[in-house]
Motif scaffolding. Structure first.
Motif, mmCIF file in Angstrom:
data_model
loop_
_atom_site.group_PDB
_atom_site.id
_atom_site.type_symbol
_atom_site.label_atom_id
_atom_site.label_comp_id
_atom_site.label_asym_id
_atom_site.label_seq_id
_atom_site.Cartn_x
_atom_site.Cartn_y
_atom_site.Cartn_z
ATOM 1 N N LEU A 264 0.709 -1.021 -0.014
ATOM 2 C CA LEU A 264 -0.005 0.011 -0.069
ATOM 3 C C LEU A 264 0.954 1.164 0.111
ATOM 4 N N MET A 265 2.126 1.093 0.293
ATOM 5 C CA MET A 265 3.013 2.350 0.439
ATOM 6 C C MET A 265 3.374 3.042 -1.064
ATOM 7 N N ALA A 266 3.060 4.245 -0.954
ATOM 8 C CA ALA A 266 3.557 4.951 -2.154
ATOM 9 C C ALA A 266 4.731 5.113 -2.667
ATOM 10 N N ARG A 267 5.710 5.003 -1.371
ATOM 11 C CA ARG A 267 7.222 5.164 -1.589
ATOM 12 C C ARG A 267 7.834 4.350 -0.147
ATOM 13 N N PRO A 268 8.853 3.872 -0.354
ATOM 14 C CA PRO A 268 9.464 3.502 0.916
ATOM 15 C C PRO A 268 9.716 4.664 1.872
ATOM 16 N N GLN A 269 9.727 4.327 3.290
ATOM 17 C CA GLN A 269 10.033 5.062 4.287
ATOM 18 C C GLN A 269 11.614 5.317 4.275
ATOM 19 N N ILE A 270 12.355 6.437 3.553
ATOM 20 C CA ILE A 270 13.587 6.294 3.744
ATOM 21 C C ILE A 270 14.228 7.800 4.405
ATOM 22 N N ILE A 271 15.372 7.906 4.902
ATOM 23 C CA ILE A 271 15.910 8.934 5.401
ATOM 24 C C ILE A 271 16.868 9.579 4.243
ATOM 25 N N ASP A 272 16.133 10.409 3.281
ATOM 26 C CA ASP A 272 16.759 10.991 2.153
ATOM 27 C C ASP A 272 17.077 12.411 2.761
ATOM 28 N N ARG A 273 17.810 13.630 1.954
ATOM 29 C CA ARG A 273 18.110 14.419 2.283
ATOM 30 C C ARG A 273 17.187 15.597 2.753
ATOM 31 N N THR A 274 15.811 15.393 2.191
ATOM 32 C CA THR A 274 14.721 16.178 2.647
ATOM 33 C C THR A 274 14.330 15.718 4.080
ATOM 34 N N ALA A 275 13.898 14.438 4.134
ATOM 35 C CA ALA A 275 13.471 13.807 5.402
ATOM 36 C C ALA A 275 14.668 14.194 6.646
ATOM 37 N N LEU A 276 15.833 14.066 6.321
ATOM 38 C CA LEU A 276 16.949 14.534 7.403
ATOM 39 C C LEU A 276 16.825 15.976 7.681
ATOM 40 N N SER A 277 16.669 16.693 6.721
ATOM 41 C CA SER A 277 16.656 18.171 6.919
ATOM 42 C C SER A 277 15.715 18.353 7.834
ATOM 43 N N ILE A 278 14.233 17.704 7.690
ATOM 44 C CA ILE A 278 13.401 17.841 8.752
ATOM 45 C C ILE A 278 13.840 17.694 10.330
ATOM 46 N N GLY A 279 14.404 16.603 10.572
ATOM 47 C CA GLY A 279 14.937 16.414 11.702
ATOM 48 C C GLY A 279 15.971 17.390 12.139
ATOM 49 N N TYR A 280 16.813 17.843 11.330
ATOM 50 C CA TYR A 280 17.954 18.715 11.549
ATOM 51 C C TYR A 280 17.426 20.002 12.147
ATOM 52 N N ALA A 281 16.449 20.371 11.142
ATOM 53 C CA ALA A 281 15.804 21.792 11.427
ATOM 54 C C ALA A 281 14.462 21.865 12.438
ATOM 55 N N GLY A 282 14.136 20.732 12.960
ATOM 56 C CA GLY A 282 13.113 20.469 13.919
ATOM 57 C C GLY A 282 12.032 21.040 13.510
ATOM 58 N N VAL A 283 11.365 20.639 12.308
ATOM 59 C CA VAL A 283 10.054 20.810 11.571
ATOM 60 C C VAL A 283 9.342 19.838 11.781
ATOM 61 N N TYR A 284 8.038 20.193 11.705
ATOM 62 C CA TYR A 284 6.979 19.134 11.894
ATOM 63 C C TYR A 284 6.924 18.168 10.542
ATOM 64 N N SER A 285 7.127 16.710 10.917
ATOM 65 C CA SER A 285 7.259 15.855 10.030
ATOM 66 C C SER A 285 6.527 15.934 8.587
ATOM 67 N N SER A 286 4.934 16.099 9.011
ATOM 68 C CA SER A 286 3.783 16.241 7.949
ATOM 69 C C SER A 286 4.313 17.277 6.935
ATOM 70 N N PHE A 287 5.253 18.092 7.020
ATOM 71 C CA PHE A 287 5.534 19.213 6.287
ATOM 72 C C PHE A 287 6.397 18.586 4.967
ATOM 73 N N LEU A 288 6.795 17.410 5.161
ATOM 74 C CA LEU A 288 7.657 17.077 4.005
ATOM 75 C C LEU A 288 7.117 17.172 2.632
ATOM 76 N N LEU A 289 5.875 16.345 2.396
ATOM 77 C CA LEU A 289 5.291 16.687 0.947
ATOM 78 C C LEU A 289 4.645 18.123 0.684
ATOM 79 N N HIS A 290 4.451 18.884 1.708
ATOM 80 C CA HIS A 290 3.973 20.222 1.539
ATOM 81 C C HIS A 290 5.177 21.143 0.865
ATOM 82 N N ALA A 291 6.335 20.872 1.718
ATOM 83 C CA ALA A 291 7.486 21.427 1.183
ATOM 84 C C ALA A 291 8.008 21.065 -0.170
ATOM 85 N N GLU A 292 7.987 19.964 -0.616
ATOM 86 C CA GLU A 292 8.238 19.335 -1.950
ATOM 87 C C GLU A 292 7.751 20.027 -2.829
#
Length: 332
Positions: A264-292
């Motif tokens: 059912l997954m649209a894509r694997p859950q991986i720590i790419d540079r965008t996802a890593l940037s979320i944790g590093y910047a301390g930004v809400y995780s659900s912002f990922l697709l919105h930010a992209e």
């Protein structure tokens, strides 16, 4: 005994554009029930009532999804997430009527007071009331404990530290759990909800358990916002190896992750540079697709958008600011 809560059918909604069908929800719920998971959370990714232009339109209503999950389980309890200002008591009442027996009321980590009405209502109407302190990395342990005491005073029997940005590491996760464990009554449980943007999801959950958390969240295959959540089947195995007891049977849990959720997954859950940037910047995780999407629209790098959001200390509920940040970066 550790209580395990699965968030695949709520936090996981962010990763699939809130597109799960009632049939898919029922299949996942039935598998979790067979595996012995204590509770599963079902709703739009931003909680009941979250389907909107601001947060993303869901393919099916919360009512249809909660009803499907409740009809597929025989022992697991159904939890509904509610964010005051997005969800309402009317929606919580409806979720209860359809089979939800746990209300998880979520606020920003400094705004526990806006949850009083919702937590109190759940406690008074035979739902287990749970407080959810989101973006818990943004304040220190003592301040977080003070907010937790407020939720406890309203009727919460569990208060969660929610690492919404995946910005905590094992030491800082344990410090926050210890502070809550010391501040709350012995009968009030402490919970921990991990995201994996720094690769610490399972490690943080284990550190939380060692520090006194007895409710832990995860999701199958890590399905969730950003780089995903603590991967539930991995967490269950790690807890067993740590000598901590759960009600889960590991192999059936692995099977539902592999055979039901993975397709059912649209894509694997991986720590790419965008996802890593979320944790590093301390930004809400659900912002990922919105930010992209915003970055693509304005021709800027998603990392730059996320770092700007972190600089501005933007939190959940301010998704419109993602477009604003991308537009300003493009102008520069």
């Amino acid at each position: 005994m550790i209580t395990l809560v699965d968030s695949s059918l709520r936090d996981g909604m962010h990763s699939v554009g809130h597109s799960f069908t009632p049939e898919q929800v029922a299949a996942v719920a039935a598998g979790l029930d067979r595996a012995g998971v204590d509770a599963l959370e079902v709703s739009h990714g931003d909680g009941v009532g979250g389907s909107s232009i601001q947060y993303g339109r869901a393919a099916f209503s919360d009512d249809a999804l909660i009803e499907a999950a409740a009809g597929a389980v025989s022992r697991a309890r159904i939890a509904a997430l509610l964010l005051p200002g997005i969800g309402t008591l009317r929606r919580l009442r409806r979720a209860q009527a359809l089979g939800a027996s746990i209300a998880r009321v979520a606020t920003h980590c400094t705004e526990a007071d806006i949850a009083e009405q919702h937590i109190a209502w759940a406690a008074e109407h035979e739902m287990q009331a749970i407080g959810f302190l989101m973006m818990s990395h943004m304040i220190g342990p003592a301040e977080l404990a003070a907010q937790a005491r407020l939720m406890e005073s309203y009727g919460a029997t569990v208060v969660y530290i929610v690492d919404s940005a995946g910005a905590l590491v094992p030491r800082t996760a344990a410090e926050r759990v210890s502070a809550l464990r010391e501040a709350l009554r012995p009968e009030t449980a402490v919970g921990f909800h991990a995201h994996n943007n720094l690769g610490c999801g399972v490690g943080n959950a284990l550190a939380a358990a060692d520090a006194g958390a007895s409710w832990l969240d995860g999701s199958l295959r890590g399905l969730g916002a950003g780089a995903g959540n603590a991967q539930l089947e991995v967490l269950a195995a790690a807890l067993e190896r740590s000598g901590l007891e759960t009600a889960v049977e590991l192999f059936p849990l692995m099977d539902v992750a592999e055979e039901v959720v993975a397709p059912l997954m649209a894509r694997p859950q991986i720590i790419d540079r965008t996802a890593l940037s979320i944790g590093y910047a301390g930004v809400y995780s659900s912002f990922l697709l919105h930010a992209e999407r915003a970055a693509a629209k304005f021709g800027v790098e998603p990392r730059a958008v996320l770092m700007e959001l972190g600089r501005r200390r933007i939190v959940g509920g301010q998704e419109d600011m993602i477009i604003d940040a991308a537009a300003e970066l493009a102008e520069r």
